[in-house]
Design a protein around this motif. Structure first.
Motif, PDB file in Angstrom:
ATOM      1  N   GLN A  58      51.941  44.275  42.700  1.00 44.49           N
ATOM      2  CA  GLN A  58      52.964  45.174  43.230  1.00 44.49           C
ATOM      3  C   GLN A  58      54.065  45.432  42.200  1.00 44.49           C
ATOM      4  O   GLN A  58      54.502  46.574  42.023  1.00 44.49           O
ATOM      5  N   GLN A  99      48.687  52.059  40.918  1.00 44.15           N
ATOM      6  CA  GLN A  99      49.309  53.376  41.007  1.00 44.15           C
ATOM      7  C   GLN A  99      48.766  54.235  39.874  1.00 44.15           C
ATOM      8  O   GLN A  99      48.803  53.837  38.712  1.00 44.15           O
ATOM      9  N   ARG A 114      50.731  47.430  57.395  1.00 39.03           N
ATOM     10  CA  ARG A 114      50.843  47.503  55.937  1.00 39.03           C
ATOM     11  C   ARG A 114      50.873  46.096  55.333  1.00 39.03           C
ATOM     12  O   ARG A 114      50.219  45.818  54.330  1.00 39.03           O
ATOM     13  N   LEU A 117      48.229  44.515  52.677  1.00 35.29           N
ATOM     14  CA  LEU A 117      48.685  43.930  51.415  1.00 35.29           C
ATOM     15  C   LEU A 117      48.168  42.504  51.262  1.00 35.29           C
ATOM     16  O   LEU A 117      47.786  42.088  50.162  1.00 35.29           O
ATOM     17  N   ILE A 155      45.104  49.499  46.449  1.00 35.70           N
ATOM     18  CA  ILE A 155      45.592  50.747  47.038  1.00 35.70           C
ATOM     19  C   ILE A 155      46.791  51.269  46.260  1.00 35.70           C
ATOM     20  O   ILE A 155      47.665  50.493  45.875  1.00 35.70           O
ATOM     21  N   TRP A 158      49.910  52.628  46.851  1.00 30.14           N
ATOM     22  CA  TRP A 158      50.826  52.758  47.978  1.00 30.14           C
ATOM     23  C   TRP A 158      51.889  53.826  47.749  1.00 30.14           C
ATOM     24  O   TRP A 158      52.597  54.212  48.689  1.00 30.14           O
ATOM     25  N   GLU A 166      51.372  56.825  50.141  1.00 28.73           N
ATOM     26  CA  GLU A 166      51.309  56.553  51.581  1.00 28.73           C
ATOM     27  C   GLU A 166      52.122  57.578  52.390  1.00 28.73           C
ATOM     28  O   GLU A 166      53.201  57.992  51.989  1.00 28.73           O
TER      29      GLU A 166
END
Length: 862
Positions: free
Chosen positions: A19, A25, A109, A113, A119, A121, A124
């Protein structure tokens, strides 16, 4: 490295790093091959179930595999947030649907996670957010202006409990798919989108989807239901009214002995004005089921209208009946009935004493039929048909069509089972339909610069009437055309509107238009994943909406997804106790202790809380009603995310049902501990040396051969076959060999290090947290995400020796080690020199040699 595998420490730390570093991403990169992997977006019910976990784990394996193979991978997530469950929960919990929905999204969510899915995010969204649904409102307005949207009163399936219209597909056995209420037929104004304008394209382009399951394509073909036939007109006796029918069998026209019309047909209504019995029957039909399945299974009932129609060819009078098997929403709402050659028509005729006439006989003169007893439904030769006698059915099709057209009583026509998409729903929690009703101007679209029409979220919802319908201030507006007083449309969109284009919006986060140029980089979706139950609902609208966006210039592909995987259900045993009154109390598998007998069969079950026995029911789909679901979060807390992922992927192929098993989960946990322990022991064994492939022992060569065979199989199982269970089995099998490899020389440790690094990467799509940690423990400084998928060394796969099984008269007599590709003569010579083989050949004549190169030598002697 810690000696014990502890996912409770490992997994949160690695997830936090992903994260923080925004590992998953992605942005568009024209110089890098893209891969768009998408699982159907979930409804935010508040808790994931094992079916969700399985669905998203499948997508995650595919996504991570392609990422490791150097592709630019997009795997987004969002929420299909409108719909009735939120309204029902709002009534139960006395909170607005919006609050219930957003709270659930937060909870789910966190659960996603915790499972470590790769993913992005940053993309979203929830479909209930105005900055999402404003664009589908804009699309609807433009479709209205193009003539692809219209409003008309229509007979609909009305759910009296949910107080909303249901699509035919949402009616199951005559009941609403959510409420279970008996569905009624009502006529109310509805908004429709002309999906029928795209019927041919939707049908024909199924042939361009070779990587979609055949079952889905068959269901869509049947639902579209294209058929070629003749539309005919039967004029009512002494009236100007003409009843139109469509038939695919004009060759049977002269066998039509009565007509049947729908209860809602204008002729039926008119006749009922002076016939109380007919009026009562029409009301009875309105309360009956209205789906094709309902009609096919219901008792065939009817009543004569007292009217007669003129047969377009013979001129004879044909009685007109109202029948419950004819629907106004299908075709013309009327059928010509040929009881001698149609099963349903024949049943009805025999029930009501209507004439049955044979007009087709079998082409085989030796085949006898009696249509008074059983209709003859095949094609054949025409009889009792005047000028058409002796023609084949195919010839008569053309001749009858020509004659009817010549008389102005018919024409050739292509018809479809598919009906236009009714998108109106009489509920609150949905996207407002952007239309205004003006008494002077009629329906007028909301101007685009006034979009979105925002659904008020802070409302008091009691479930009796939609808050927007009950609020005169919300409804009140002015007509964009004349400026006069007007009212907003209070129906909301069918939620399939939101789920028909969400995949495209993921491509363009923050765009100040429905889509932008980024859509063409990512679309079409390379891999779409979801249940086959969506074949004729979501997946049809999904394809239709993509074509609408294409024709609007927003995308430049014909289909939304290249490859479709329909995952199987998750099933589990059911457990219950039954009281004296027959009432069953169902217990979760986690509440029950099981005793197993031979072949892992359950021989007894008892409740953990009291030790008393419970009954073992059938294995069924996990559901709340049978309480046989398992909370995946409990499993993650107990075993870790990687164990849960591994179990759901290993227990069954993705397209088949997965049966829940506590022992299976424990087995997955033991395997991951074994992997961890194997790496730990390897690291304790010393420093690995350089692997010089030309100077390896036979044992070292064999481990490398097995390793690269495994890499090849796992690669194929994931990329092409999608059999993740066999990929995992192959890794497990190789691990058995690797842990028996005890060569602790520098080279031996080097070969083992190569193997452990490969195993770590092979497991990375399946158990990403474990793999990340082991990658670091094995001394790798680079990021596992960038390390790449292990490459097969084809040279290493070449066998130095093969084992040849030797049989004499089919019985095993020896095993020989020899070079690959040895000839039959070489194999035979070596076999004859083997002591045990030669003993069974003594004094016997060799009659035949059967040789399967590198596998078998069978010597037939007598």
């Amino acid at each position: 490295m810690e000696s014990l595998y502890n996912p409770k420490i490992i997994e949160p730390a690695i997830q936090a790093r992903w994260q923080a570093e925004k590992t998953y991403q992605v942005t568009e990169n024209p110089d890098q091959e893209k891969f768009y992997c998408l699982s159907m977006l979930p409804y935010p019910s508040g808790a994931l179930h094992i079916g969700h976990v399985r669905n998203y784990a499948i997508g995650d394996v595919i996504s991570r595999f392609h990422r490791l193979n150097g592709k630019n991978v997009l795997q987004p997530m969002g929420w299909d947030a409108f719909g009735l469950p939120a309204e029902n929960a709002a009534i139960k919990n006395k909170v607005p649907p919006a609050k219930w929905t957003y709270d659930n999204i937060e909870q789910m969510r966190l659960q996603l996670l915790s499972l470590g899915f790769a993913i992005d995010w940053s993309r979203e969204f929830a479909t209930c957010q105005p900055d999402y649904y404003r664009w589908e409102q804009q699309m609807f307005v433009r479709l209205f202006e193009q003539g692809l949207v219209y409003n008309k009163s229509a007979v609909v399936n009305w759910d009296p409990i949910d107080e909303t219209v249901l699509a035919n597909e949402q009616v199951v056995d005559g009941r609403g798919w959510r409420s279970g209420a008996l569905v009624e037929r009502r006529e109310i104004p509805q908004w429709f989108v002309k999906i029928t304008d795209y019927a041919d394209e939707l049908l024909d382009e199924l042939d361009n989807l070779p990587q979609w399951p055949d079952a889905v394509k068959i269901m869509q073909r049947n639902w579209i239901g294209r058929s070629t036939g003749v539309e005919l007109g039967f004029q009512l006796q002494d009236k100007d009214d003409v009843i139109k029918v469509f038939t695919t069998r004009p060759d049977t026209l002269l066998g039509a002995t009565y007509m049947a019309i729908a209860a809602e047909h204008p002729v039926a209504r008119q006749a009922a004005q002076h016939n109380q019995e007919l009026a009562a029957f029409i009301e009875q039909c309105k309360a009956a089921g209205s789906t094709t399945a309902d009609i096919e299974t219901a008792e065939k009932l009817g009543i004569a209208t007292g009217l007669f129609a003129v047969h377009p060819l013979s001129g004879e009078l044909v009685p007109v009946w109202v029948a419950n098997f004819v629907l106004m929403g299908y075709g013309t709402g009327a059928v010509m009935c040929v009881p001698g050659h149609d099963q349903r028509d024949g049943e009805f005729a025999r029930k009501y004493g209507l004439p049955i006439v044979q007009v087709i006989k079998p082409a085989d003169p030796d085949k006898a039929v009696d249509v008074q007893q059983e209709p003859y439904t095949d094609y054949g030769i025409l009889i009792n048909s005047g000028n058409y006698d002796g023609m084949t059915s195919e010839q008569a099709f053309e001749a009858v069509a020509d004659d009817c057209a010549g008389k102005g009583m018919g024409k050739r026509q292509t018809n479809y089972r598919l009906r236009d998409w009714g998108v109106s729903r009489q509920r609150y929690w949905g996207c407002p339909i952007p239309m205004i009703h003006c008494r002077a101007c009629g329906p007028v679209p909301v101007p685009e610069d006034q979009l979105p029409v925002i659904l008020p979220e802070d409302v008091e919802f009691m479930g009796v009437q939609s808050p927007i319908k009950a609020d005169p201030e919300w409804r009140k507006t002015t007509c964009p055309k004349c400026g006069g007083a007007a009212e907003r449309e209070t129906d909301t969109f069918d939620t399939f509107m939101e789920s028909s284009w969400y995949y495209a919006r993921y491509c363009c986060p923050g765009a100040d238009s429905m889509l932008d140029e980024r859509a063409d980089y990512w679309l079409p979706v390379d891999q779409y994943i979801g249940g086959i139950e969506h074949a004729i609902l979501h997946l049809m609208y999904f394809r239709f909406f993509h074509k609408l966006m294409r024709d609007a210039g927003m995308v430049h592909s014909d289909e939304p997804a290249t490859r479709l995987l329909c995952q199987g259900m998750v099933v589990a045993e059911t457990f219950y106790r039954e009281d004296q009154g027959g009432q069953k109390t169902w217990y979760s598998p986690t509440e029950v202790e099981l005793e197993f007998g031979d072949k892992n069969r359950i021989i007894s079950a008892s409740l953990l809380s009291d030790g008393q026995p419970v009954e073992v029911g059938a294995v069924e789909k996990m559901s709340k009603s049978k309480n046989n679901g398992v909370n995946p979060q409990d499993m993650v807390d107990k075993f870790g995310a990687d164990t849960v992922r591994l179990f759901t992927l290993f227990a069954a192929p993705p397209d088949q049902s997965l049966e829940w098993s506590d022992s299976g989960m424990e087995g997955a946990w033991r395997f991951l501990r074994r992997v961890w322990n194997g790496v730990y022991e390897h690291l304790q064994s010393g420093r690995p040396g350089v692997v010089e492939v030309d100077n390896l022992t036979s044992e070292q060569q064999e481990i490398r051969r097995l390793l690269h065979d495994t890499i090849a199989k796992v690669s194929d199982d994931i990329e092409r076959r999608y059999t993740f269970n066999t990929a995992i089995a192959a890794i497990m099998e190789f691990l058995n060999h690797l842990q028996k490899f005890t060569d602790n020389s520098a080279t031996g440790l080097g070969v083992a290090r190569e193997a452990w690094l490969a195993v770590t990467r092979l497991l990375a799509p399946i158990t990403p947290h474990l793999s990340e940690q082991l990658w670091q423990e094995l001394g790798q400084q680079d990021d596992l995400q960038q390390a790449g998928w292990p490459v097969v060394d084809e040279t290493a796969r070449l066998r130095q020796q093969v084992t040849l099984v030797v049989q004499v008269n089919g019985k095993l007599r020896g095993r020989l080690e020899l070079a690959p590709g040895a000839s039959q003569e070489q194999a035979l010579s070596l076999a004859q020199s083997d002591e045990n083989v030669s003993r069974h050949l003594e004094g016997k004549v060799l009659r035949k040699v059967i040789h399967v190169p590198d596998k078998l030598l069978n010597l037939v002697v007598s």
